[in-house]
Scaffold this motif. Structure first.
Motif, short mmCIF file in Angstrom:
data_model
loop_
_atom_site.label_atom_id
_atom_site.label_comp_id
_atom_site.label_asym_id
_atom_site.label_seq_id
_atom_site.Cartn_x
_atom_site.Cartn_y
_atom_site.Cartn_z
N THR A 1 0.41 8.96 -0.96
CA THR A 1 0.88 8.80 -2.35
C THR A 1 0.13 7.63 -2.98
OG1 THR A 1 2.74 7.41 -1.60
CG2 THR A 1 3.20 9.74 -1.96
N TRP A 2 -0.27 7.80 -4.24
CA TRP A 2 -0.90 6.69 -4.98
C TRP A 2 0.13 5.60 -5.15
CZ3 TRP A 2 -5.90 6.78 -5.31
CH2 TRP A 2 -6.59 8.00 -5.46
N HIS A 3 -0.29 4.35 -4.92
CA HIS A 3 0.63 3.24 -5.15
C HIS A 3 -0.09 1.99 -5.61
CE1 HIS A 3 -0.50 3.18 -0.89
NE2 HIS A 3 -0.27 1.88 -0.88
N ASP A 4 0.51 1.32 -6.61
CA ASP A 4 0.04 0.03 -7.07
C ASP A 4 1.26 -0.85 -7.32
OD1 ASP A 4 -0.27 2.26 -9.38
OD2 ASP A 4 0.49 0.42 -10.31
N HIS A 5 1.03 -2.15 -7.28
CA HIS A 5 2.12 -3.08 -7.48
C HIS A 5 1.77 -4.02 -8.62
CE1 HIS A 5 2.84 -1.80 -3.38
NE2 HIS A 5 1.83 -2.49 -2.91
N GLY A 6 2.79 -4.52 -9.31
CA GLY A 6 2.54 -5.50 -10.36
C GLY A 6 3.72 -6.44 -10.48
N ASN A 7 3.44 -7.62 -11.01
CA ASN A 7 4.53 -8.58 -11.17
C ASN A 7 4.59 -9.01 -12.63
OD1 ASN A 7 6.39 -10.62 -11.10
ND2 ASN A 7 5.51 -11.64 -9.32
N GLU A 8 5.56 -8.49 -13.36
CA GLU A 8 5.74 -8.84 -14.78
C GLU A 8 6.83 -9.88 -14.93
OE1 GLU A 8 6.43 -4.82 -16.02
OE2 GLU A 8 4.31 -4.43 -16.41
N SER A 9 7.30 -10.43 -13.78
CA SER A 9 8.33 -11.46 -13.85
C SER A 9 7.65 -12.83 -13.90
CB SER A 9 9.26 -11.37 -12.62
OG SER A 9 8.69 -12.05 -11.52
N ALA A 10 8.44 -13.88 -13.96
CA ALA A 10 7.88 -15.23 -14.07
C ALA A 10 7.77 -15.92 -12.72
CB ALA A 10 8.75 -16.06 -15.03
N GLU A 11 8.17 -15.22 -11.64
CA GLU A 11 8.17 -15.85 -10.32
C GLU A 11 7.30 -15.07 -9.33
OE1 GLU A 11 12.29 -15.52 -9.29
OE2 GLU A 11 12.72 -16.36 -11.28
N PRO A 12 6.83 -15.79 -8.31
CA PRO A 12 6.12 -15.07 -7.25
C PRO A 12 7.07 -14.10 -6.56
CG PRO A 12 6.12 -17.47 -6.84
CD PRO A 12 7.00 -17.22 -8.02
N MET A 13 6.52 -13.01 -6.07
CA MET A 13 7.35 -12.11 -5.27
C MET A 13 6.70 -11.93 -3.90
SD MET A 13 8.78 -8.32 -5.94
CE MET A 13 10.52 -8.34 -6.23
N VAL A 14 7.56 -11.96 -2.88
CA VAL A 14 7.09 -11.78 -1.50
C VAL A 14 7.91 -10.67 -0.87
CG1 VAL A 14 6.81 -12.86 0.76
CG2 VAL A 14 6.50 -14.23 -1.32
N TRP A 15 7.22 -9.73 -0.24
CA TRP A 15 7.98 -8.73 0.49
C TRP A 15 7.36 -8.50 1.87
CZ3 TRP A 15 5.83 -6.54 -4.24
CH2 TRP A 15 4.68 -5.77 -4.04
N LEU A 16 8.20 -7.96 2.72
CA LEU A 16 7.78 -7.58 4.07
C LEU A 16 7.22 -6.16 3.98
CD1 LEU A 16 7.84 -7.87 7.23
CD2 LEU A 16 10.21 -7.05 7.12
N ASP A 17 5.98 -5.97 4.42
CA ASP A 17 5.38 -4.64 4.51
C ASP A 17 5.53 -4.14 5.95
OD1 ASP A 17 4.06 -4.12 1.97
OD2 ASP A 17 2.57 -5.62 2.51
N GLY A 18 5.89 -2.90 6.12
CA GLY A 18 5.86 -2.28 7.44
C GLY A 18 5.05 -1.00 7.33
N LEU A 19 4.05 -0.85 8.16
CA LEU A 19 3.23 0.37 8.11
C LEU A 19 3.03 0.93 9.52
CD1 LEU A 19 1.93 -1.55 5.59
CD2 LEU A 19 0.48 0.45 5.38
N ASP A 20 2.74 2.23 9.57
CA ASP A 20 2.52 2.91 10.85
C ASP A 20 1.03 2.91 11.23
OD1 ASP A 20 1.54 4.64 8.93
OD2 ASP A 20 3.01 6.23 9.31
N ILE A 21 0.33 1.84 10.83
CA ILE A 21 -1.13 1.77 11.03
C ILE A 21 -1.55 2.04 12.49
CG2 ILE A 21 -3.13 0.20 10.96
CD1 ILE A 21 -1.82 -1.09 8.47
N PRO A 22 -0.92 1.40 13.49
CA PRO A 22 -1.37 1.67 14.87
C PRO A 22 -1.14 3.12 15.30
CG PRO A 22 -0.08 -0.37 14.77
CD PRO A 22 0.10 0.33 13.45
N ILE A 23 -0.11 3.75 14.79
CA ILE A 23 0.17 5.15 15.15
C ILE A 23 -0.92 6.05 14.57
CG2 ILE A 23 1.79 7.09 14.90
CD1 ILE A 23 4.07 5.02 14.71
N VAL A 24 -1.21 5.86 13.29
CA VAL A 24 -2.23 6.69 12.63
C VAL A 24 -3.60 6.42 13.26
CG1 VAL A 24 -3.36 7.18 10.42
CG2 VAL A 24 -0.88 6.82 10.50
N GLY A 25 -3.84 5.16 13.63
CA GLY A 25 -5.09 4.80 14.29
C GLY A 25 -5.23 5.48 15.65
#
Ligand code: 1HN
Length: 348
Positions: A141-165
């Protein structure tokens, strides 16, 4: 009689023919039980946050494509893995930034740790994210992120990279525009799929859940209602999984996600399972006792925003010193599909 020189000479000769002796490696291939190279580990947010923010001064989200510090398991150095099968990282997006649109075979989850009001757009729909929201980006799926708020945003990413690899099945491409065109209003997929309704005649095209934001507000309210009636699992407290409304399965085909409430003073019974698991605390404080390398008992003390990992088949138990909520993800759906998943419970 020393047979080794003969054998070694034999092994070198057959190596030239693309052959190797099974008997020399069999015990390592077929272990009596899982022996993960991954180790238990905790990333305290107060320790890693300054580094994450410092990365914001070193590279822009656009130049980095994704400005992420990888949470690398110390037992798997240089491999970009938090468990043997999963990747995790902390992603920073500063006010006004855009992380450009792309897509890939790997599935991703986001779990918001800090900041409020940044968005992610997935397949033509934007969703604004708040702390504790669980958001998915299904494969391709196409995905992009943006921050239109006034604060930094931090999130935890989890991906199945080793499985696909491991499957040699990775494809990726960039979009011609930094931000994809939106084709549906915010809240569209929630209205369509997340309200106990489905469009009549809906034809499923993906194994992933069509709901792509599971807001913390609703999840937390559900836990609060259930704490009065639900039986507590001795090993996991009040433990709920995020569900795909199309079939009752996991929200993502490769990554299983759950949320659990451990009430103040709750001490769980020992537990282990074959899915190495990543935890992120959203509220409260507690400890997880886990057997690490060499059978050494370690204590991971966690609080809000801390992330910790318990590898496959390592015994662990949790103790909550305050009402605590833990988000968790693992490869359990993959193991279940293959008939491999196992758990074991100990006595309290
Ligand atoms: C990715 O696409 C994201 O979309 C985050 O935010 C982390 C790590 C490796 C490959 C792709 C994202 C990623 C990633």
């Amino acid at each position: 009689m020393d047979t080794q020189p003969d054998r070694q000479e034999f092994y070198s000769r057959i190596a030239g023919a693309g052959l190797a002796p099974l008997w020399e490696v069999m015990k390592n291939l077929i272990t009596k039980e899982p022996k993960s190279a991954a180790v238990p580990y905790i990333w305290r947010y107060e320790t890693v946050r300054p580094f994450v923010l410092e990365a914001g001064g070193i590279i822009t989200a656009k130049e980095a494509e994704r400005r992420v510090l990888i949470l690398e398991n110390p037992g798997l150095p240089g491999q970009s893995r938090i468990t043997n099968t999963l990747y995790a990282g902390l992603q920073l997006i500063l006010p006004g930034e855009v992380a450009p649109a792309h897509r890939h075979s790997q599935s991703a989850l986001r779990f918001v740790v800090e900041g409020s009001g940044a968005y992610t757009a997935v397949d033509g729909e934007k969703t604004v994210m708040r702390p504790g929201d669980f958001v998915i980006t299904p494969s391709w799926t196409w995905h992009d992120h943006g921050n239109e708020s006034a604060e930094p945003m931090v999130w935890l990413d989890g991906l199945d990279i080793p499985i696909v690899g491991f499957l040699d099945a990775s494809f990726a491409e960039g979009h011609s525009d930094d931000m994809q065109m939106l084709s549906r209003p915010a809240g569209d997929s929630h209205a369509r799929f997340g309200e106990g309704l489905l469009p009549v005649g809906f034809e499923r095209r993906s194994p992933a859940s069509p709901v792509f934001n599971y807001p913390y507000e609703r999840t937390r309210a559900a836990l609060e209602t259930l704490r009065r009636t639900q039986e507590w699992d001795p090993c996991n407290g009040l433990h709920m999984r995020y569900v795909n409304p199309l079939d009752g399965g996991w929200a993502m085909p490769t990554i299983g996600t759950s949320i659990q409430l451990l009430p103040k003073g709750f001490s769980t019974a020992p537990y282990r399972a074959t899915d190495g698991t990543v935890f992120c605390c959203t509220e409260g404080r507690g400890k997880t006792h886990v057997f690490g390398p060499g059978g050494k008992l370690e204590t991971l003390e966690w609080g809000p925003r801390d992330i910790f990992v318990v590898p496959s088949w390592n015994w662990r138990r949790h103790e909550a010193s305050e009402d605590a909520v833990l988000f968790a993800f693992s490869d359990r759906p993959v193991q279940e599909k293959l008939g491999l998943w196992r758990e074991a419970r100990g006595n309290a």
